[in-house]
Design a protein around this motif. Sequence first.
Motif: not given
Length: 247
Positions: A2, A5-10, A15, A32, A34
Amino acid sequence: GWTGPIAKFFEADAQTALTEALGGAVGDLLLFVADSTRVANTALGQLRLSLGGELGLRPKDEFRFCWVTDFPLFEAVELEDGTTAWASSHHPFTAPHPDDLDQLESSPLKVRARAYDLVLNGFEVGGGSIRIHQRDLQERVFEAIGLSPEEARSKFSFLLEALKYGAPPHGGIALGIDRLVMILAGDDSIREVIAFPKTQRGTCQLTGAPTHVSDQQLEEVGLRVADPPKPASSQVSGDETGDSTQQ
């Protein structure tokens, strides 16, 4: 893997699970939002329509209809004091689903409404509902949205009194003719087909409305035009140059 910017939250496991659940592959784009359910649904819905138009996924030479039913009867709203109350999703005269009446007081957000929308190619072209026709049920709905019996009688005594004498089941639907014409014409903006589009100030460039209303017209409907409020008066002291002014 992935990116974005959002990848670091998963985490890696999350993932992998999301990729499998969504049938993702290398090069796919996952979007996504949120937020609360209502905000997320609204944002994703608009995103879906926007991308569908830009990517050509919404056909202009086909007509695909669908009915949307089982809307929630209520939605949660946050008040200024931080508490939560229930408000009608459609309007307070919409009938609840008969199978959900036992949850009206205990679990109001689970109650479905007898409301419906007609959708064509992703655009709402009609909507309506079956109305409440029993006084006791109407009073229960009023109470659910925070209206006391006294307030309900003060605001809607005409309706409650009429329902007391009996009313047949009834409902309705409003169709958006302009929206239908827009789709048939292959346009993306309803302003292209509205006969008399208004400006942001609510004026009509074609007819010049609104315009002056005569005294006779006002008298016929029992209205009068109030004078605009006068600006706050000023008190001026000192010489005529007004070097000392007190508002």
